[in-house]
Design a protein around this motif. Structure first.
Motif, short mmCIF file in Angstrom:
data_model
loop_
_atom_site.label_atom_id
_atom_site.label_comp_id
_atom_site.label_asym_id
_atom_site.label_seq_id
_atom_site.Cartn_x
_atom_site.Cartn_y
_atom_site.Cartn_z
N LEU A 53 -102.58 -14.60 -4.44
CA LEU A 53 -102.13 -15.09 -3.36
C LEU A 53 -100.69 -14.35 -3.01
N TYR A 54 -100.46 -13.44 -3.78
CA TYR A 54 -99.23 -12.53 -3.60
C TYR A 54 -99.38 -11.19 -3.42
N PRO A 55 -100.15 -10.84 -2.33
CA PRO A 55 -100.69 -9.32 -2.24
C PRO A 55 -99.48 -8.31 -1.73
N PRO A 56 -99.56 -7.20 -2.21
CA PRO A 56 -98.61 -6.49 -1.90
C PRO A 56 -98.79 -5.79 -0.29
N VAL A 57 -97.88 -5.20 0.21
CA VAL A 57 -97.91 -4.57 1.49
C VAL A 57 -98.27 -3.31 1.67
N GLU A 58 -99.23 -2.44 2.15
CA GLU A 58 -99.47 -1.20 2.48
C GLU A 58 -98.77 -0.68 3.67
N VAL A 59 -97.68 0.00 3.24
CA VAL A 59 -97.09 0.80 4.43
C VAL A 59 -97.87 1.71 5.25
N THR A 60 -98.01 1.54 6.62
CA THR A 60 -98.85 2.62 7.33
C THR A 60 -98.15 3.62 8.19
N LYS A 61 -98.80 4.66 8.59
CA LYS A 61 -97.96 5.42 9.48
C LYS A 61 -97.31 4.82 10.66
N ALA A 62 -98.43 3.95 11.22
CA ALA A 62 -97.95 2.97 12.36
C ALA A 62 -96.60 2.48 12.18
N MET A 63 -96.61 1.83 10.79
CA MET A 63 -95.10 0.94 10.28
C MET A 63 -93.96 1.98 10.61
N ALA A 64 -94.22 3.32 10.10
CA ALA A 64 -93.30 4.12 9.82
C ALA A 64 -92.47 4.81 11.18
N GLN A 72 -91.01 7.50 3.59
CA GLN A 72 -91.49 8.12 2.01
C GLN A 72 -92.43 7.02 1.64
N TYR A 73 -92.64 5.78 2.34
CA TYR A 73 -93.53 4.71 1.53
C TYR A 73 -94.96 4.79 2.19
N VAL A 74 -95.13 5.58 3.16
CA VAL A 74 -96.61 5.70 3.99
C VAL A 74 -97.68 5.87 2.95
N LEU A 176 -91.72 -30.04 12.13
CA LEU A 176 -91.21 -29.02 12.60
C LEU A 176 -92.52 -27.79 12.12
N GLY A 177 -92.49 -26.61 12.73
CA GLY A 177 -93.55 -25.58 12.50
C GLY A 177 -92.55 -24.51 11.37
N ILE A 178 -93.31 -23.63 11.06
CA ILE A 178 -92.71 -22.43 10.54
C ILE A 178 -93.36 -21.08 10.97
N ARG A 179 -92.47 -19.97 10.77
CA ARG A 179 -93.19 -18.74 11.47
C ARG A 179 -92.45 -17.62 10.62
N LEU A 180 -93.42 -16.51 10.10
CA LEU A 180 -92.70 -15.43 9.38
C LEU A 180 -91.94 -14.73 10.47
N MET A 181 -90.61 -14.23 9.67
CA MET A 181 -89.65 -13.55 10.54
C MET A 181 -89.47 -12.07 9.74
N ALA A 182 -89.91 -12.12 8.42
CA ALA A 182 -89.34 -10.67 8.06
C ALA A 182 -89.86 -10.77 6.60
N VAL A 183 -90.33 -9.54 5.94
CA VAL A 183 -90.65 -9.62 4.61
C VAL A 183 -89.86 -8.54 3.64
N VAL A 184 -89.45 -9.07 2.54
CA VAL A 184 -88.48 -8.05 1.82
C VAL A 184 -89.41 -7.26 0.66
N VAL A 185 -89.40 -6.13 0.72
CA VAL A 185 -90.26 -5.46 -0.49
C VAL A 185 -89.62 -4.54 -1.42
N GLU A 186 -90.04 -4.44 -2.46
CA GLU A 186 -89.45 -3.52 -3.51
C GLU A 186 -89.64 -2.14 -3.31
N GLY A 187 -88.67 -1.17 -2.98
CA GLY A 187 -88.85 -0.10 -2.76
C GLY A 187 -88.18 0.80 -3.78
N ASN A 188 -87.81 2.10 -3.48
CA ASN A 188 -87.22 3.10 -4.41
C ASN A 188 -85.99 2.67 -4.58
N ARG A 189 -85.50 2.06 -5.32
CA ARG A 189 -84.08 1.57 -5.78
C ARG A 189 -83.48 0.96 -4.60
N GLU A 190 -84.22 0.37 -3.76
CA GLU A 190 -83.83 -0.57 -2.47
C GLU A 190 -84.76 -1.52 -2.13
#
Ligand code: SAM
Length: 784
Positions: A53-64, A72-74, A176-190
């Motif tokens: 239920l807690y999948p990681p996010v794959e960073v794609t070229k499109a996202m970068a 650096q995360y692609v 009231l509804g709820i909608r995803l606004m952003a995702v915080v991920v674990e990067g390289n010391r950021e």
């Protein structure tokens, strides 16, 4: 903590993998090690069941593409730290009535310098998307879609106002509804922020959550969600949070069984007797370990609700209980419980184990649950008690948040303790208007109950020891014509005195975390105040008001002096914020020594009047609200910059506002900061006659500016123009001098000292300033 660990003191852990190179298990170290081991087992087991239920996010070229910082995360799969949501409501504008528009308190995600990130809503013809951008946010991002305090917003599509009533009505009628606004991920010391990625799994199978369908108290002071259509405890969790928490709750019972089996394998005898029946064998041990694991689940609950939010700096999850209330959070943050960050069960286990490990365990302890108004101890005791502080905190109502989860996991161990579906509330000694049918009735209930509880203490206290009572309640600045008093203190002291106790002192004892949220709140002290009481002598006699005032005059100035001075090896000075409470001790010591203090008409003086007479000794109350603000701010920050939020809280507690103080020209406020102007920065072309809001603080610092630039004659003109404030200004200078001297601010102290020592000269010069000419005197000053 008192009762259970000592039963198993010195025992080695039972987990087969437990290790200790020294093989010595002191105190509760063995139990702590087991809680750690089985806690880890629970987490691993939960990951097997719900990790997907807690999948990681794959960073794609499109996202970068639009985000070079992501290059650096692609190709990497990054662990999500938190999903950041926005509550939504249907737009009130008929043209967009199908669009669920966001209720967002800020679009800023990180305000850390060099790491700024924000959400940019991109509006289309019939909807919008959220995009995360990095770099300096536009000014408008700060306020989100909020237009004012509380639940007032604007429609993202049309800017139409969305008032609080509309939000409440929508919440009540449709939810009231709820909608995803952003995702915080674990990067390289950021921790990079990503635009919303719909990788949140759709949950179809839901656990049975009937146990959470309990209503929160509908009391606005402490509970906001019911106003917006979230009446039950079940309503403040996402579906995923419900699945996660019930999974962990189930695992508590499974862990208990495992501990018991392992304990028997390790040679621990089993008497089949649980904790509630006084057992000390394998069954009781397994129950003990599972009790602490249930506490860990409770702690995890605190970091897994839709009342959690995202803190901007440092960027991290803010738990549900920042203060003792359940507020409405418009942009909730949902933690990844497997991210080894806030919200992770492993973190909760570690923080609990740290405490267990270092428990001293000097002997066997006992804990009983009793109503203090019906307390029976059987023998004389030493009492040290921390009663409720009038109406500060709704313990029973708020405890339900934890109780419903604890009950689910622990009812098999403590059936009697968890007999009721919610926390018992009727006997709670808190002045709660909603429970007692209004403010006055709540006050009477508190007074009668507290007097009864105190009577019980007075009757059963050992004569060789004082009764010590913690009372961390601030005397509020509710001023009347006669002076300051506070219902919370007055009612409490009344109860103590009625119970036949005399107050011998009020000791401030540093006991609170400076950084806790409530510590920044209006009614929070730097310390706990301990009332030191003894039963009053029988036939203590009466004194007149006049005699009382005389005794106060003799005692309080010396007491104040002693409190504000450090005494080597004995005590440090009482913090300014605690002084109003600390002074109650020596004052009330006189008042409560007698059966009564009689007014001129023979009626007994009320505690309220006594408090007002005592409070007069605190010079601070004589200053106007803006000056009190400046004085306290100066004590905390000197001339340095401080946070705007802190200033707002302080200003409110002093009966003014930051904007109001700013209008007087004594502070600079903006960009989230506040700073007091130094006297050198005060404008020379100032004129008291045209100054419509002139606090004593400003008058004094204008006086110092004039004195330092134009000597006696300059200062005399200021003094003559502010004649009504002269004495207060002198007192303030004196107070500031003492303050600076004690804080080793030598340069500042010198300026106040000079003006105080030169006062007589300035006054004589001011007397010679011809009154009619005052109109023009200042007109020249700026040019001088
Ligand atoms: C100030 S808190 C004590 C906090 C405690 N020292 C701590 O650190 O957790 C006051 C406590 O009094 C309890 N209380 C309220 N009414 C009571 C009553 N009639 N009898 C016994 N305790 C009561 C509340 O539930 C609350 O836990």
């Amino acid at each position: 903590m008192i009762e259970i660990p000592p039963k198993f003191a010195g025992r080695p852990p039972v987990h087969p993998d437990a290790k200790n190179p020294l093989a010595v298990w002191k105190g509760a170290a063995g139990l702590a090690e087991d809680v750690r081991r089985y806690g880890k087992w629970m987490r691993d087991e939960a990951f097997k069941r719900i990790g997907h239920l807690y999948p990681p996010v794959e960073v794609t070229k499109a996202m970068a593409k639009a985000r070079p910082d992501l290059e650096q995360y692609v190709g990497d799969k990054l662990t999500v730290i938190a999903w950041l949501w926005a509550r939504t409501v249907k737009s009130p504008n008929p043209a967009y009535s199908r669009v669920d528009v966001p209720l967002v308190s800020t679009f800023i995600l990180s305000s850390r310098e060099g790491k700024e990130a924000y959400v940019q809503p991109v509006i289309h013809k019939d909807g919008y998307t959220f995009t995360v951008r990095v770099g300096k946010p536009p000014a408008a991002a700060r306020g989100g879609t909020k237009t004012a305090r509380g639940s007032n917003f604007r429609c993202l599509m049309s800017s139409a106002p969305i008032g609080a009533d509309y939000v409440m009505k929508s919440g009540m009628e449709h939810g009231l509804g709820i909608r995803l606004m952003a995702v915080v991920v674990e990067g390289n010391r950021e921790r990079p922020y990503l635009s919303p990625i719909e990788n949140v799994p759709n949950l179809t199978a839901m656990p049975d959550i009937a146990f959470l369908q309990q209503p929160m108290t509908n009391d606005r002071r402490w509970f906001s969600p019911p106003l917006y259509g979230f009446p039950n405890w079940a309503d403040i969790f996402t579906r995923r949070q419900l699945v996660a928490l019930t999974t962990f709750s189930d695992l508590v019972g499974e862990a208990r069984e495992k501990v018991k089996q392992d304990a028997m394998k390790a040679g621990m005898l089993d008497d089949n007797c649980g904790l509630e029946d006084g057992g000390t064998g394998a069954t009781a041990y397994a129950e003990a370990a599972s009790l602490y694991l249930a506490f860990c689940v409770d702690k995890m609950t605190d970091t897994n609700t839709t009342v959690c939010s995202w803190q901007l700096d440092p960027p991290r999850l803010r738990a549900t209980f920042g203060r003792q209330a359940i507020p409405m959070v418009w942009d909730p943050a949902e933690a990844n419980i497997f991210a080894d960050a806030a919200g992770d069960f492993g973190r909760c286990v570690l923080s609990l184990v740290e405490v267990l490990e270092c428990l001293g365990l000097p002997g066997i302890g006992r804990a009983n649950q009793q109503d203090a108004t019906a307390l029976v101890t059987g023998t004389l005791r030493v009492f040290s008690t921390d009663p409720p502080y009038y109406d500060n905190i709704g313990y029973a109502d708020l405890s339900d948040f934890f109780y419903v989860w604890l009950r689910r996991a622990l009812k098999p161990i403590y059936p009697a303790l968890f007999a009721t579906v919610a926390v018992p509330k009727a006997e709670e000694l808190v002045a709660t208007p909603h429970r007692h049918g209004g403010k006055e009735k709540a006050e009477s209930f508190f007074l009668a109950g507290m007097a009864q509880a105190m009577t019980r203490l007075a009757e059963q206290t050992h004569p060789a020891f004082p009764v010590t009572i913690y009372y961390a309640f601030k005397q509020s600045e509710s001023e009347s014509e006669k002076g300051t008093a506070s219902t919370g203190w007055e009612t409490f002291l009344n109860a103590v005195i009625r119970a036949g106790l005399g107050i011998n002192g009020t000791w401030p004892i540093r006991s609170e975390l400076a950084t806790r949220n409530v510590g920044r709140d209006t009614n929070a002290l730097a310390s706990s105040i301990i009332l030191v009481c003894r039963p009053r002598a029988v036939d203590a006699g009466t004194i007149s008001r006049r005699q009382f005032v005389r005794q106060l005059n003799e005692t309080l100035p010396l007491a104040l002096d002693a409190m504000t001075r450090a005494s080597e090896g004995l005590h440090s000075p009482v913090a300014p914020v605690d002084l109003s409470q600390a002074i109650i001790g020596p004052g009330m010591a006189i008042f409560s020594r007698y059966d009564a203090v009689l007014e001129a008409d023979g009626t007994p003086m009320t505690v309220k009047t006594a408090l007002q007479l005592i409070n007069r000794f605190l010079a601070e109350d004589d200053f106007d609200a803006d000056t009190q603000f400046c004085l306290h701010w100066f004590e905390q920050h000197g001339w340095e910059v401080g946070k705007f939020g802190e200033a707002t809280v302080l200003a409110r507690s002093k009966g003014t506002s930051v904007e109001g103080v700013k209008a007087t020209g004594v502070i600079e406020a903006g960009g989230g900061n506040v700073r007091l102007f130094k006297w050198k920065e005060y404008p020379a072309d100032w004129h008291p006659r045209t100054d419509v809001r002139l606090p004593v603080w400003e008058a004094l610092h204008q006086l110092i500016r004039a004195y330092n630039t134009h000597g006696d004659s300059g200062a005399a003109r200021v003094l003559a123009g502010t004649a009504g404030k002269a004495e207060a200004a002198r007192q303030l200078a004196y107070r500031l001098y003492t303050l600076c001297e004690r804080a080793n601010r030598a340069e500042d102290a010198r300026a106040y000292n000079e003006v105080v020592t030169g006062w007589t000269g300035i006054e004589s010069a001011a007397a010679k300033v011809p009154a009619p000419k005052q109109r023009t005197l200042f007109d020249h000053e700026g040019a001088e």
